[in-house]
Scaffold this active site. Sequence first.
Site, PDB file in Angstrom:
ATOM      1  N   ARG A 106       0.860  -1.187   0.000  1.00 11.97           N
ATOM      2  CA  ARG A 106       0.000   0.000   0.000  1.00 11.97           C
ATOM      3  C   ARG A 106       0.888   1.227   0.000  1.00 11.97           C
ATOM      4  O   ARG A 106       1.761   1.370   0.840  1.00 11.97           O
ATOM      5  CB  ARG A 106      -0.850   0.053   1.280  1.00 11.97           C
ATOM      6  CG  ARG A 106      -1.863  -1.016   1.363  1.00 11.97           C
ATOM      7  CD  ARG A 106      -2.939  -0.683   2.364  1.00 11.97           C
ATOM      8  NE  ARG A 106      -2.465  -0.260   3.672  1.00 11.97           N
ATOM      9  CZ  ARG A 106      -3.262   0.153   4.635  1.00 11.97           C
ATOM     10  NH1 ARG A 106      -4.554   0.234   4.425  1.00 11.97           N
ATOM     11  NH2 ARG A 106      -2.786   0.491   5.800  1.00 11.97           N
ATOM     12  N   THR A 110      -1.189   7.480  -0.419  1.00 10.44           N
ATOM     13  CA  THR A 110      -2.508   7.372  -1.075  1.00 10.44           C
ATOM     14  C   THR A 110      -3.310   6.189  -0.545  1.00 10.44           C
ATOM     15  O   THR A 110      -4.516   6.111  -0.758  1.00 10.44           O
ATOM     16  CB  THR A 110      -2.339   7.178  -2.594  1.00 10.44           C
ATOM     17  OG1 THR A 110      -1.655   5.924  -2.794  1.00 10.44           O
ATOM     18  CG2 THR A 110      -1.540   8.291  -3.217  1.00 10.44           C
TER      19      THR A 110
HETATM   20  C1  PRP Z   1      -1.166  -5.020   4.489  1.00 16.49           C
HETATM   21  C2  PRP Z   1      -2.009  -6.288   4.534  1.00 16.49           C
HETATM   22  C3  PRP Z   1      -2.824  -6.187   3.280  1.00 16.49           C
HETATM   23  C4  PRP Z   1      -3.033  -4.695   3.157  1.00 16.49           C
HETATM   24  C5  PRP Z   1      -4.422  -4.386   3.603  1.00 16.49           C
HETATM   25  O1  PRP Z   1      -0.095  -5.167   3.634  1.00 16.49           O
HETATM   26  O2  PRP Z   1      -1.259  -7.459   4.616  1.00 16.49           O
HETATM   27  O3  PRP Z   1      -2.157  -6.684   2.133  1.00 16.49           O
HETATM   28  O4  PRP Z   1      -2.099  -4.059   4.032  1.00 16.49           O
HETATM   29  O5  PRP Z   1      -4.720  -3.062   3.383  1.00 16.49           O
HETATM   30  P1  PRP Z   1      -5.807  -2.590   2.324  1.00 16.49           P
HETATM   31  O6  PRP Z   1      -7.009  -3.480   2.535  1.00 16.49           O
HETATM   32  O7  PRP Z   1      -6.070  -1.165   2.711  1.00 16.49           O
HETATM   33  O8  PRP Z   1      -5.241  -2.709   0.946  1.00 16.49           O
HETATM   34  P2  PRP Z   1       0.994  -3.989   3.431  1.00 16.49           P
HETATM   35  O9  PRP Z   1       0.599  -3.136   2.283  1.00 16.49           O
HETATM   36  O10 PRP Z   1       1.250  -3.328   4.744  1.00 16.49           O
HETATM   37  O11 PRP Z   1       2.252  -4.795   2.942  1.00 16.49           O
HETATM   38  P3  PRP Z   1       3.101  -5.923   3.724  1.00 16.49           P
HETATM   39  O12 PRP Z   1       2.225  -7.157   3.843  1.00 16.49           O
HETATM   40  O13 PRP Z   1       4.241  -6.139   2.810  1.00 16.49           O
HETATM   41  O14 PRP Z   1       3.502  -5.395   5.064  1.00 16.49           O
HETATM   42  N1  URA Z   2      -2.441  -3.604   7.106  1.00 16.24           N
HETATM   43  C1  URA Z   2      -2.056  -4.066   8.324  1.00 16.24           C
HETATM   44  O1  URA Z   2      -1.092  -4.839   8.438  1.00 16.24           O
HETATM   45  N2  URA Z   2      -2.752  -3.663   9.390  1.00 16.24           N
HETATM   46  C2  URA Z   2      -3.822  -2.845   9.300  1.00 16.24           C
HETATM   47  O2  URA Z   2      -4.430  -2.537  10.338  1.00 16.24           O
HETATM   48  C3  URA Z   2      -4.191  -2.372   8.030  1.00 16.24           C
HETATM   49  C4  URA Z   2      -3.490  -2.781   6.944  1.00 16.24           C
END
Ligand code: PRP
Ligand code: URA
Length: 211
Positions: A106, A110
Amino acid sequence: MQYPNIFIFDHPLIKHKISILRDKKTGMKEFRELIEEITTIMTYEAMRDVELVPVEVETPLEKTMQYRVPEESVAIVPILRAGLGMVNGVHKVFPTARVGHIGMYRDEETLLPQEYYCKLPEGIENKTVFVVDPMLATGGSASDALTALKKRGVKRIKMMSIIAAPAGIEKLAKEHPDVPVYVSTLDRCLNENGYILPGLGDAGDRLFGTK
Ligand code: PRP
Ligand code: URA
């Protein structure tokens, strides 16, 4: 919140485990084990309608017709990184499932998901694909991952997340009404940074010890 494709668990064992998962004092090892255990429990329910084929088995006493899940029929696709923590939980009950990977992060400003990696097993379009990610926050990462799989011809998808926010549920109900979504618990809301409240913090960081 009632949508025909959204299934929210209400299992006492899952509640118990999630309470420990949320605790900021829970360390990386226990966090990882709990994610795996919760996933295994969820998988039983999510596999309830999985395809079975008849097979003839010979017991020590006689031949009998039985049913098996074809080994090649299931795949797991974790959304990187945090989804990786759920793969072993599915493998515990279905060890022959092939694993594909979709990388999404993410954008911290944004909050929009960016795909950075996609590698899927051959023949994925004919398998039942379990997309796993412990957190469904805005739902952007999950929705884009489901779209990416559909574009590659996948027809049967199930999504499993441990903690969801209402926004994520609404997004998947609207954008992917054909995909059953299994969620262990529905939390209150998102904060201004897109984190789920009460949530459990950053699942990837807690799984892999990166903070
Ligand atoms: C986290 C989580 C999801 C996403 C959820 O990943 O594992 O993939 O955020 O958020 P959303 O529903 O708003 O898209 P992150 O982007 O933090 O990446 P990571 O798993 O590499 O830490
Ligand atoms: N991704 C995470 O890992 N935690 C949250 O609470 C939201 C997105």
